[in-house]
Enzyme design. Structure first.
Site, PDB file in Angstrom:
ATOM      1  N   ALA A 511       0.813  -1.199   0.000  1.00 34.35           N
ATOM      2  CA  ALA A 511       0.000   0.000   0.000  1.00 34.35           C
ATOM      3  C   ALA A 511       0.858   1.265   0.000  1.00 34.35           C
ATOM      4  O   ALA A 511       0.464   2.293  -0.532  1.00 34.35           O
ATOM      5  CB  ALA A 511      -0.905  -0.004   1.222  1.00 34.35           C
ATOM      6  N   LYS A 531      12.290  -0.248   1.110  1.00 36.09           N
ATOM      7  CA  LYS A 531      10.928   0.123   0.719  1.00 36.09           C
ATOM      8  C   LYS A 531      10.906   1.576   0.282  1.00 36.09           C
ATOM      9  O   LYS A 531      11.304   2.470   1.051  1.00 36.09           O
ATOM     10  CB  LYS A 531       9.976  -0.094   1.907  1.00 36.09           C
ATOM     11  N   ASP A 625      -3.489  -2.238   9.234  1.00 29.34           N
ATOM     12  CA  ASP A 625      -3.551  -3.037   8.013  1.00 29.34           C
ATOM     13  C   ASP A 625      -2.991  -4.438   8.236  1.00 29.34           C
ATOM     14  O   ASP A 625      -2.094  -4.883   7.538  1.00 29.34           O
ATOM     15  CB  ASP A 625      -2.817  -2.310   6.874  1.00 29.34           C
TER      16      ASP A 625
END
Ligand SMILES: *[C@@H]1O[C@H](CO)[C@@H](O)[C@H](O)[C@H]1NC(C)=O
Ligand SMILES: *[C@@H]1O[C@H](CO)[C@@H](O)[C@H](O)[C@H]1NC(C)=O
Ligand SMILES: *[C@@H]1O[C@H](CO)[C@@H](O)[C@H](O)[C@H]1NC(C)=O
Ligand SMILES: *[C@@H]1O[C@H](CO)[C@@H](O)[C@H](O)[C@H]1NC(C)=O
Ligand SMILES: *[C@@H]1O[C@H](CO)[C@@H](O)[C@H](O)[C@H]1NC(C)=O
Ligand SMILES: *[C@@H]1O[C@H](CO)[C@@H](O)[C@H](O)[C@H]1NC(C)=O
Ligand SMILES: *[C@@H]1O[C@H](CO)[C@@H](O)[C@H](O)[C@H]1NC(C)=O
Ligand SMILES: CC(=O)N[C@H]1CO[C@H](CO)[C@@H](O)[C@@H]1O
Length: 790
Positions: A511, A531, A625
């Site tokens: 996401a 990331k 999440d």
């Protein structure tokens, strides 16, 4: 061996020997010495050494051996572990051949243990006091039972050690050892009172070292069994007409001293003083016993070497010594650290005091590069954990309590910025210098004045974090992991571009952005996951920094460890440890599945990780999440939660409503859609769904062949639970079938987690306890009963 008092006095009355100082060659059975004002001792034939009682200030008497001809009467050995005894205590060679040390009441204080028949004692000219048999064999000698000093002709054999005294005038055991270890290594160790040993100097001769020799020319060396010299501890040769000794002093330094003899050629300079001719280690302040210990001077202090080569321990500004009678006791803060609960509104009440050439080399928890001084100051002031920032070569190292191994030395470059309150008049230590009690009361009052409960929780959390961290350290022996784990590094974009070979190998897309595989340049095989964040670009730099800091403070075996980050221009990247086995999503629904046992372990792991994020971090982290794709697995299939801390941090009391839904369809709690406050309970909901998926290896909702048959796992599971037909959900899973009790308990926990009403869902700690079977799991209600009742 206690004689009745009357008997003892009678025995004394019968003694024909006097106890007045005299030069003895042989001390015969029946002799004794009494601790009183007379200078009672047995001296060696030359008169150089004496054995007897020495009065230590007016605190008591020490049974000792000392240099008798010099005014200092320097003690080289003491009995009874350096503990003082009362006036009237007696040391005696009994007629029946014992060597006894009794207090005035006849109670035994100490005795020499030996095998054989004692015939006489003698104070030798070497400084050795011996107990001998008829045929002059030494049964016991002070040279074999050293305290903190060795003399020429004395050797230290395997498993013998010198123990430093507590302070210059307190002969009790102190904090340091000079040990000829049984394994052949000669070391200087600290002995902390908790029994940990930390080596700060060693000859590295495990398996070959045999004994330490102090020869008459003044050389001190380590030999092998075959007498080969392996290592010189000292090769300063001493003038032959001087007294010599080598002592492990209370400051941890092993020093060799000489003193001109009164009859020698230097007698013109007499009386003189002991002078140092060699010492190890050269600069004790720069030796770092270990990265977790208290160091030489104690925690939160710093060590500096004077022109006399002696270390002094001092406290940084804002700190005061813990025990004014013990210079190595370390320092404590005299003010309350900034609060870590919620946003740091305290930041503007603190200031940074500058000091040069001072360092605490092992307490970094984060470093930034390249930065300016202003930036470094800012980040330390804003971070409640930051106690000291050190700025060196555009690097900014943040350090937290407790500070260890502090040193002030020209070789320590850089500038230290020490956090202290702006208003230093409120420093208790400043206001009432000699009144520690009042300082404590002020501290207590301030604590209670704020939210007492929060502060206590905070204190506990700090201690817990500290001890967990320490324990983790001692069990993990992978050096780069450990350093990187606590040493959040900042990388330049270029460095990460190189590490990932131009962002070549994509290993995931989530996401928040794409994840690439990389390898850190300094160490081969040190693979990382990089990331690249896409959604952060518009948000403020400060927010990114805050969130990275919060993530950097986390440390749990069920969380993916953040190793570093990049915050350069529009680039925002995070560097994590690489999980070899990727995410749970790859294993859960594929074929073959993870076995039952592994799935159970993963369920435990995720619940513990979440529990940590919710309850044990200084700032609560709500994940928002939780789903299989965000659970990574290491080589041993341990679960590690990833992507935590990226959703905007919601502090514990910030129960405001958020408009944006952050979760992933199928896992998101109903309150996201209902204008209800978002709390940690949203993670509990997602965890419940994940748990059901784990138990049955089924997706939370699955479109089977056509859309009409779409199955919602949560509803199906509740129905099966109610009908006691959980077996229908299992897909030929023998192991789970045979563990039906546990399966049922886990399903009940899952149903509790997915209650529509957030207040009905248990907190993660309770969930963990229920899974573990530590608490009873009550029968859960229908998850949607709340909805229907509205
Ligand atoms: C001390 O006593 C032993 C044993 O009685 C004797 O052999 C030795 O000569 C004596 N030493 C001196 C210096 O008197
Ligand atoms: C003890 O010895 C010191 C130095 O030799 C001397 O000055 C002192 O008078 C002696 N004390 C007694 C009580 O004999
Ligand atoms: C010496 O230090 C030890 C350890 O702190 C202490 O217990 C003892 O009372 C001290 N002795 C004296 C005589 O001060
Ligand atoms: C002491 O050791 C040194 C170094 O090995 C040697 O040169 C010297 O001769 C020794 N002295 C004695 C008295 O054995
Ligand atoms: C003595 O022992 C040491 C260590 O074990 C060895 O290195 C050395 O060769 C030996 N020397 C002789 C002369 O045997
Ligand atoms: C002792 O002398 C040797 C050779 O002369 C030298 O290599 C060594 O460093 C010296 N050791 C010390 C402790 O001074
Ligand atoms: C308190 O702060 C003032 C001004 O910053 C400074 O001059 C003074 O030395 C400080 N006092 C102490 C004890 O640190
Ligand atoms: C998919 C994958 O990488 N599986 C590996 C997970 O770890 C085990 C143990 O190291 C390997 O044997 C698997 O190949």
């Amino acid at each position: 061996m206690a004689l009745p008092l009357s008997c003892f006095l009678f025995f004394l009355a019968l003694q024909s020997h006097t106890s007045v100082a005299q030069t003895h060659s042989n001390i015969t059975l029946g002799s004794f010495l009494k601790a009183n004002n007379d200078n009672t001792s047995w001296t060696s034939p030359s008169g150089d050494f004496a054995f007897g009682f020495q009065q230590i200030e007016d605190k008591g008497f020490l049974l000792a051996v000392w240099f008798d001809k010099i005014p200092e009467k320097t003690i080289v050995w003491s009995a009874n572990q350096g503990n003082l005894v009362q006036r009237g205590s007696i040391i005696q060679l009994t007629k029946d051949g014992q060597f006894l040390f009794n207090d005035p009441n006849g109670q035994e204080i100490w005795s020499a243990t030996f095998v054989g028949i004692l015939s006489y004692a003698a104070m030798l000219d070497t400084g050795n006091f011996v107990l001998a048999s008829q045929d002059s064999v030494n049964l016991w000698e002070t040279f074999d039972n050293p305290t903190d000093t060795i003399l020429p002709t004395q050797t230290l054999s395997l498993s013998t050690q010198l123990v430093a005294r507590f302070s210059e005038t307190n002969y009790s055991n102190g904090r340091f050892l000079f040990a000829m270890q049984g394994d052949g290594n000669l070391v200087l160790d600290t002995t902390s009172f908790r029994g940990e040993k930390e080596t700060y100097w060693s000859t590295q001769t495990v398996g070959i070292g045999f004994q330490v020799v102090f020869n008459q020319s003044g050389y001190i060396f380590l030999t092998a069994r075959n007498n080969t010299i392996l290592n010189y501890v000292s090769n300063a040769s001493a003038p032959s007409d001087s007294y010599q000794l080598a002592i492990l002093e209370h400051d941890g330094v092993f020093r060799q001293y000489i003193y001109p003899k009164p009859s020698g050629s230097d007698a013109s300079r007499w009386p003189a003083a002991w002078s140092t001719i060699s010492l190890i280690p050269e600069n004790i302040c720069l030796s770092t016993p270990s990265d977790s210990g208290r160091g030489i001077c104690g925690l939160n202090s710093y060590c500096s070497l004077g022109s006399d080569q002696r270390p002094t321990c001092q406290c940084p500004p804002g700190y005061t010594i813990i025990d004014p009678h013990d210079e190595l006791s370390g320092c404590r803060q005299t003010f309350i650290s900034p609060s870590c609960d919620g946003p740091s509104q305290d930041a503007d009440q603190f200031d940074l005091r500058e000091m040069l050439n001072i360092g605490w080399p092992v307490n970094n928890y984060i470093q930034y590069f390249p930065v300016t001084e202003d930036w470094c100051r800012g980040v330390c002031l804003r971070d409640c954990l930051c106690t000291v920032a050190v700025l060196r070569d555009e690097r900014c190292f943040l350090k937290r309590l407790p500070l260890s191994n502090g040193r002030l030395d020209d070789s320590v470059r850089g500038k230290a910025l020490i956090k202290i309150p702006k208003d230093n008049s409120t420093l208790p230590g400043v206001k009432s210098k000699n009144n520690d009690d009042s300082a404590l009361i002020i501290t207590g009052a301030v604590l209670l004045g704020r939210s007492a409960f929060l502060n206590i929780v905070l204190l506990l959390a700090t201690f817990l974090a500290y001890f967990c961290f320490r324990n983790r350290r001692s069990e993990v022996l992978q050096p780069h992991r450990v350093t990187l784990g606590m040493n959040l590094q900042s990388f330049s974009y270029k460095e990460l571009e190189q590490a990932t070979r131009g962002f070549e190998e994509e290993i995931g897309h989530g996401a928040f952005g794409t994840v690439y595989k990389g390898e850190l340049p300094n160490e081969k095989g040190n693979f990382v996951a990089v990331k690249m964040l896409e959604k952060f670009v518009k948000e403020g730099e400060k927010e990114f920094e805050t969130e990275v800091l919060a993530m950097g403070h986390t440390n749990h075996k069920n969380l993916v460890q953040l190793l570093g980050f990049c915050n350069e221009g529009q680039h925002r990247l995070l560097v994590y440890e690489l999980m070899s086995n990727r995410s749970l999503a790859n294993f859960l629904f594929g074929n073959p599945w993870l076995n039952w046992c592994t799935r159970v372990q993963i369920a435990f792991g995720v619940s513990r990780g979440l529990c940590y994020l919710h309850e044990e971090c200084s700032t609560q982290i709500i994940h928002c999440d939780i789903k299989p794709r965000n659970i990574l697995l290491d080589d041993l299939f341990n679960a590690k939660i990833s992507d935590f801390g990226l959703a905007k941090l919601l502090s514990a009391d910030q129960t405001r409503t958020t408009t944006g839904v952050r979760g992933t369809k199928g896992y998101v709690a109903p309150e996201w859609f209902k204008n209800m406050p978002i709390t940690a309970k949203v993670d509990v909901y997602s965890y419940g769904i994940l748990l059901l998926e784990l138990l049955f290896c089924r997706k939370s909702f699955e479109a089977e062949s056509n859309d009409e048959n779409m199955v919602i796992l949560a509803e199906w599971a509740y129905d099966c639970y109610k009908d006691k037909r959980l077996d229908l959900l299992l897909q030929n899973d023998e192991a789970a079938m045979h563990d039906m009790k546990r399966l049922e308990r886990f399903v009940m926990v899952a149903i509790w987690c997915i209650q529509e009403d957030p207040s009905l869902r248990p907190p993660m700690r309770k969930v963990t306890q229920m899974l573990e079977g530590a608490v009873e799991v009550p029968a859960p209600p229908d998850p949607s009963s709340y909805i229907s009742s509205i």
